[in-house]
Write a protein that holds these residues in place. Structure first.
Motif, PDB file in Angstrom:
ATOM      1  N   UNK A 606       0.179  -1.153  -0.006  1.00 17.61           N
ATOM      2  CA  UNK A 606      -0.115   0.414  -0.546  1.00 17.61           C
ATOM      3  C   UNK A 606       0.837   1.348   0.054  1.00 17.61           C
ATOM      4  N   UNK A 607       1.714   0.937  -1.187  1.00 17.25           N
ATOM      5  CA  UNK A 607       2.589   2.521  -0.978  1.00 17.25           C
ATOM      6  C   UNK A 607       3.372   2.649  -2.775  1.00 17.25           C
ATOM      7  N   UNK A 608       3.993   3.149  -3.011  1.00 15.88           N
ATOM      8  CA  UNK A 608       4.714   3.617  -3.989  1.00 15.88           C
ATOM      9  C   UNK A 608       6.235   2.243  -3.848  1.00 15.88           C
ATOM     10  N   UNK A 609       6.203   2.245  -4.373  1.00 18.21           N
ATOM     11  CA  UNK A 609       7.599   0.446  -4.331  1.00 18.21           C
ATOM     12  C   UNK A 609       8.435   0.552  -5.709  1.00 18.21           C
ATOM     13  N   UNK A 610       9.088   1.029  -5.620  1.00 22.04           N
ATOM     14  CA  UNK A 610      10.368   1.353  -7.000  1.00 22.04           C
ATOM     15  C   UNK A 610      10.789  -0.231  -6.862  1.00 22.04           C
ATOM     16  N   UNK A 611      11.081  -0.699  -8.106  1.00 24.30           N
ATOM     17  CA  UNK A 611      11.609  -1.607  -8.526  1.00 24.30           C
ATOM     18  C   UNK A 611      12.459  -1.799  -9.919  1.00 24.30           C
ATOM     19  N   UNK A 612      13.681  -2.525 -10.311  1.00 20.79           N
ATOM     20  CA  UNK A 612      14.382  -2.465 -11.268  1.00 20.79           C
ATOM     21  C   UNK A 612      15.531  -3.592 -11.588  1.00 20.79           C
ATOM     22  N   UNK A 613      15.865  -4.019 -12.003  1.00 22.63           N
ATOM     23  CA  UNK A 613      16.685  -5.256 -11.967  1.00 22.63           C
ATOM     24  C   UNK A 613      18.464  -4.866 -11.484  1.00 22.63           C
ATOM     25  N   UNK A 614      18.520  -3.977 -11.422  1.00 23.08           N
ATOM     26  CA  UNK A 614      19.425  -3.684 -10.270  1.00 23.08           C
ATOM     27  C   UNK A 614      18.448  -3.216  -8.883  1.00 23.08           C
ATOM     28  N   UNK A 615      17.736  -2.400  -8.711  1.00 23.32           N
ATOM     29  CA  UNK A 615      16.842  -2.639  -7.651  1.00 23.32           C
ATOM     30  C   UNK A 615      15.216  -3.262  -7.153  1.00 23.32           C
ATOM     31  N   UNK A 616      15.809  -4.384  -7.209  1.00 22.04           N
ATOM     32  CA  UNK A 616      14.732  -5.598  -6.593  1.00 22.04           C
ATOM     33  C   UNK A 616      14.118  -4.854  -5.511  1.00 22.04           C
ATOM     34  N   UNK A 617      12.336  -5.592  -5.754  1.00 19.56           N
ATOM     35  CA  UNK A 617      11.853  -4.924  -4.447  1.00 19.56           C
ATOM     36  C   UNK A 617      11.674  -6.863  -4.040  1.00 19.56           C
ATOM     37  N   UNK A 618      11.757  -6.832  -2.736  1.00 16.92           N
ATOM     38  CA  UNK A 618      11.552  -8.681  -2.384  1.00 16.92           C
ATOM     39  C   UNK A 618       9.674  -8.242  -2.385  1.00 16.92           C
ATOM     40  N   UNK A 619       9.593  -7.805  -2.065  1.00 16.20           N
ATOM     41  CA  UNK A 619       7.315  -7.298  -1.493  1.00 16.20           C
ATOM     42  C   UNK A 619       6.412  -8.094  -3.010  1.00 16.20           C
ATOM     43  N   UNK A 620       7.716  -7.806  -4.435  1.00 13.12           N
ATOM     44  CA  UNK A 620       7.025  -8.086  -5.843  1.00 13.12           C
ATOM     45  C   UNK A 620       7.010  -9.721  -6.036  1.00 13.12           C
ATOM     46  N   UNK A 621       8.032 -10.396  -4.542  1.00 15.83           N
ATOM     47  CA  UNK A 621       8.407 -11.916  -5.377  1.00 15.83           C
ATOM     48  C   UNK A 621       6.719 -12.667  -4.844  1.00 15.83           C
ATOM     49  N   UNK A 622       7.130 -13.761  -5.549  1.00  8.07           N
ATOM     50  CA  UNK A 622       5.706 -15.043  -5.227  1.00  8.07           C
ATOM     51  C   UNK A 622       5.188 -14.537  -5.351  1.00  8.07           C
ATOM     52  N   UNK A 623       3.918 -13.381  -6.015  1.00  6.53           N
ATOM     53  CA  UNK A 623       3.126 -13.015  -5.770  1.00  6.53           C
ATOM     54  C   UNK A 623       2.026 -13.880  -7.568  1.00  6.53           C
ATOM     55  N   UNK A 624       0.583 -14.421  -6.545  1.00  6.55           N
ATOM     56  CA  UNK A 624       0.237 -15.534  -7.609  1.00  6.55           C
ATOM     57  C   UNK A 624      -0.438 -14.429  -8.507  1.00  6.55           C
ATOM     58  N   UNK A 625      -0.330 -14.861  -9.697  1.00 10.35           N
ATOM     59  CA  UNK A 625      -1.379 -14.075 -10.368  1.00 10.35           C
ATOM     60  C   UNK A 625      -1.379 -14.125 -12.234  1.00 10.35           C
ATOM     61  N   UNK A 626      -1.893 -13.287 -12.678  1.00  9.26           N
ATOM     62  CA  UNK A 626      -1.410 -13.585 -14.277  1.00  9.26           C
ATOM     63  C   UNK A 626      -0.908 -11.774 -14.655  1.00  9.26           C
ATOM     64  N   UNK A 627      -0.461 -12.131 -16.076  1.00  7.08           N
ATOM     65  CA  UNK A 627      -0.572 -10.789 -17.217  1.00  7.08           C
ATOM     66  C   UNK A 627      -0.619 -11.156 -18.308  1.00  7.08           C
ATOM     67  N   UNK A 628      -1.901 -10.120 -18.728  1.00  6.24           N
ATOM     68  CA  UNK A 628      -1.652 -10.635 -20.347  1.00  6.24           C
ATOM     69  C   UNK A 628      -0.710  -9.097 -20.746  1.00  6.24           C
ATOM     70  N   UNK A 629      -0.404  -9.504 -22.103  1.00  5.32           N
ATOM     71  CA  UNK A 629      -0.268  -8.116 -22.809  1.00  5.32           C
ATOM     72  C   UNK A 629       0.420  -7.721 -24.839  1.00  5.32           C
ATOM     73  N   UNK A 630      -0.375  -6.405 -24.824  1.00  6.06           N
ATOM     74  CA  UNK A 630      -0.952  -6.356 -26.119  1.00  6.06           C
ATOM     75  C   UNK A 630       0.899  -6.274 -26.894  1.00  6.06           C
TER      76      UNK A 630
END
Length: 757
Positions: A606-630
């Motif tokens: 419940x906040x802004x959480x930056x993440x990049x290849x050099x600075x990953x954020x562990x809160x984004x790990x292992x979140x079950x779900x789906x992504x579609x892309x165009x």
């Protein structure tokens, strides 16, 4: 001349004994040894095959002289057996004692010592039996280091005792190839890949033969097959050594690198290209290693723990021109981490000095760089070091990382030895790396060796160069044990403190049109809170519109809502209306991404959480779900489709900034194109069904469906959802990253999430 031997190369197999192991494993009988091999530097006809021919004649023996270090006789049992003892008949075993130890391995990669260093009895020509605790192994090493009289290692016959599965001996012996007569048995007529085991390395040179603006690299399989480059990487015609030549002129590995190199990079995958060189997010994988002070989850994912790099070499030329703080310095060995270097080992000889110095830099992930002088000084105007190392002098180094227990903690310690031509050893003080920032989950290591110049200011960069010749090179690591895996499993099995969501009830969860010009929910129950997933400047808010400011950058935003658990037949549908900017990118594959995930009740989301290849954020790990892309405006419009992906377990630390965190399930739909300055409506829905989850993506304009695609994820257990996210790749929508620019990304005019019965 130094005789410090490091790399032991197995070159063949021979016929073994006729005995077979028992099919059960209660007794203790003779085991078949299908081959006995060594490094190919044995004495004339006294090859390793003689130790398993059943002949106790002293002329039928193995003899291989130590060269400053032990020699190894490698026994292959043909299959994993339970080994209980080893028998050795020593040459002249009744008149002298030989020094040795024994190690075993189930796979030929990681060895455990089963007989500690000791001496033979020196009283018999018959078998001496060495018992040990039952060991599961296919490969057994006898590591022999001379005898009381000389440096020769000589064994007449060996036998292994134990039980296991029956193994047939080879129909005909395959002999160990005897190495050439250059230094250390190297063959001046062979390529580096034939003289050295380079299957665990790739090489980078200053060449840019493909014209991509970066230095060229040649990977393990091609390198081991015999690749050479007469400009930078080749065999020395006099000694058979492996030559690394680097000029200050030439291509570099990246725009952030200041210096050129001809250098090997350790590759634990050993030619298995299905394993990435490095994992996105900075996490370890099977191609790289970690400290034993790293978390167990990191050790379990790595290809090894701790490490030793051993090399025998000579520095033959260094640069002589340029700025005084750069002249004469070259890096000859490294441990490289994700971003920094636990050690860069330098040789430096100033033009006015007879001898050169040895020192190293410790560049931590956290804190300032530290310099440690080992032989002589690194000063730009240093006097001649009387104990220094001359050009062309053969010496060796050993770089090792190992953990030191301290209470309940493991302290990562860096060790360095320099072994001189006369056999003397110069040892640096162990370097404590506990505060260097390397003992974390998203960090990894790899060895490097070669010639990495420290001079980019020479006025004659083509002819003023560094040249280093290696005569032996090896790197090894501790295995990832079952104990480590068990501890990692315990760490990963700790569940999030998740409140079980209430069953979903049909109705609208939110319907945000941003009328109040605020990205928070406020007092309107139909509004939602909006957060950034990359940088806070990704969000632009104005009455009636929420902007995803991407422009030339890859950026993302998301919203969270009350967790929903779908019952069979229920759907969760997200519908979003957006306007494209005046500039669209071309040929942008999978560039516009929409995700529905379970937020696992992680309050930190419940906040802004930056993440990049050099600075990953562990809160984004292992979140079950789906992504579609165009896809966005592919050069071949007929290839544009909708891809559906499922997040896979892992620790990438990026929500939708990379597709590497997702398993591709399917793709399809009618071809489509985006136009600039147009309004579109997209939909993503997930429906719980008896046999799994149905995922659908749709793109429409003016009420007409442009494309739609549905996929059934059979047996899926993903059924809780509490977060909707958007991500746009760089150079896809707009050209500006500035707030209030008309060409800075997508503008959403409405986002609606609802439960359908």
């Amino acid at each position: 001349m130094s005789k410090f031997s490091v790399a032991l190369i197995c070159l063949g197999v021979i016929a073994g004994s006729t005995a077979h192991a028992a099919t059960g494993c209660e007794g203790r009988g003779p085991l078949t040894i299908v081959s006995a091999t060594d490094d190919g530097m044995y004495e004339e006809t006294h090859g390793p095959e003689n130790t398993i021919d059943g002949d106790f004649d002293p002329d039928s023996r193995w003899s291989n002289e130590s060269e400053g270090g032990p020699k190894t006789l490698l026994l292959d049992l043909g299959a994993e057996q339970t080994v209980k003892a080893l028998q050795i008949a020593w040459y002249k075993g009744d008149s002298r004692k030989s020094t040795f130890s024994i190690a075993a391995s189930p796979n030929g990669k990681f060895y455990q010592t089963i007989v500690q260093p000791r001496q033979s009895e020196g009283t018999s020509l018959e078998f001496e039996t060495y018992d040990f605790s039952n060991k599961k192994a296919q490969f057994v090493r006898i590591i022999s280091d001379g005898n009381e009289s000389n440096d020769w290692n000589s064994i007449v016959e060996v036998a292994a005792l134990g039980c296991g599965v029956a193994v047939e001996k080879p129909a005909a012996p395959i002999l160990t190839e005897r190495q050439g007569q250059g230094m250390f048995g190297l063959d001046p007529k062979k390529s580096p890949g034939e003289n050295f085991d380079l299957s665990g390395w790739y090489v980078t040179t200053p060449a840019d033969d493909n014209g991509d603006g970066k230095s060229d690299s040649v990977y393990e399989n091609e390198l081991a097959a015999g690749w050479t480059d007469p400009r930078y990487f080749y065999t020395d015609p006099a000694t058979g050594g492996m030559v690394f030549r680097v000029t200050p002129a030439g291509a570099k590995t990246s725009k952030n690198t200041s210096y050129t190199r001809t250098e090997l990079r350790g590759m634990l995958r050993r030619g298995d290209y299905t394993i990435q060189t490095r994992a996105d997010g900075g996490y370890p994988n099977k191609n790289n290693w970690v400290f034993s002070s790293a978390p167990a989850v990191a050790q379990a994912e790595a290809g090894g723990v701790n490490g030793v790099l051993k090399a025998t070499l000579s520095v033959n030329q260094v640069t002589r021109q340029g700025k005084n703080y750069q002249v004469g310095r070259v890096v000859i060995g490294q441990i490289h981490a994700k971003n920094d270097e636990p050690i860069r080992l330098y040789y430096r000889k100033l033009p006015h000095n007879k001898f050169g110095s040895i020192y190293f830099a410790h560049d931590p992930e956290v804190g300032k760089e530290t310099w440690v002088e080992v032989i002589g000084s690194r000063a730009n105007k240093a006097k001649n070091p009387e104990d220094g190392i001359a050009l062309d002098e053969v010496f060796s180094y050993v770089i090792e990382v190992k953990g030191k227990p301290e209470g309940d903690a493991i302290i990562p310690m860096l060790h360095l030895q320099i072994i001189r031509d006369d056999g003397s050893v110069v040892e640096a003080e162990p370097f404590d790396m506990r505060d260097s920032g390397f003992s974390v989950e998203n960090e990894f290591m790899f060895f490097k060796a070669g010639a990495y110049t420290g001079n980019n200011t020479s006025p004659q960069p083509e002819t003023d160069f560094d040249k280093v010749i290696f005569y032996a090179l090896d790197h090894s690591h501790d295995p990832v044990t079952d104990e480590i895996r068990e501890q990692a499993a315990k760490e990963l099995d700790v569940p999030d403190e998740v409140t079980v969501p209430n069953p979903a009830v049909a109705g609208v969860l939110f319907d945000d049109s941003f009328a109040d010009g605020d990205r928070s929910a406020g007092g309107d129950p139909m509004d939602a809170n909006w957060w950034a997933t990359t940088t806070s400047s990704a969000i632009e808010i104005a009455p009636g519109a929420l902007g995803l400011v991407s422009g030339s950058s890859g950026r993302g935003i998301r919203t969270t809502f009350a967790p929903q658990t779908l019952s069979q037949g229920q759907s969760l549908k997200a519908q979003f209306t957006f306007t494209t900017p005046e500039t669209l990118g071309r040929d942008r594959d999978s560039a516009f991404r929409i995700g529905l995930h379970d937020k696992l009740d992680r309050e930190g989301l419940e906040a802004d959480l930056g993440a990049s290849s050099k600075q990953p954020n562990k809160l984004y790990n292992n979140l079950p779900g789906y992504m579609i892309d165009f896809d966005v405006n592919l050069d071949d419009p007929s290839l544009a489709n909708i891809d559906i992906r499922k997040q896979k377990p892992g620790r990438i630390g990026r929500l939708m900034g990379t597709t590497k965190a997702y398993k591709h399930l399917a793709g399809g739909g009618e071809p489509y194109q985006f136009a600039a300055g147009e309004v579109y409506t997209g939909e993503v829905s997930v429906q719980k069904q008896a046999e799994g989850v149905k995922i659908t993506g749709t793109l429409s304009q003016d009420g007409a469906v442009l494309t739609t695609f549905t996929h059934m994820d059979l047996d899926s257990q993903v059924n809780n959802f509490g977060m909707l996210s958007f991500h746009v790749n760089s150079v896809t929508f707009g050209t500006s990253n500035e707030i209030n620019s008309p060409d800075n990304g997508l503008d959403f005019s409405n986002v609606r999430v609802e439960i359908l019965p």
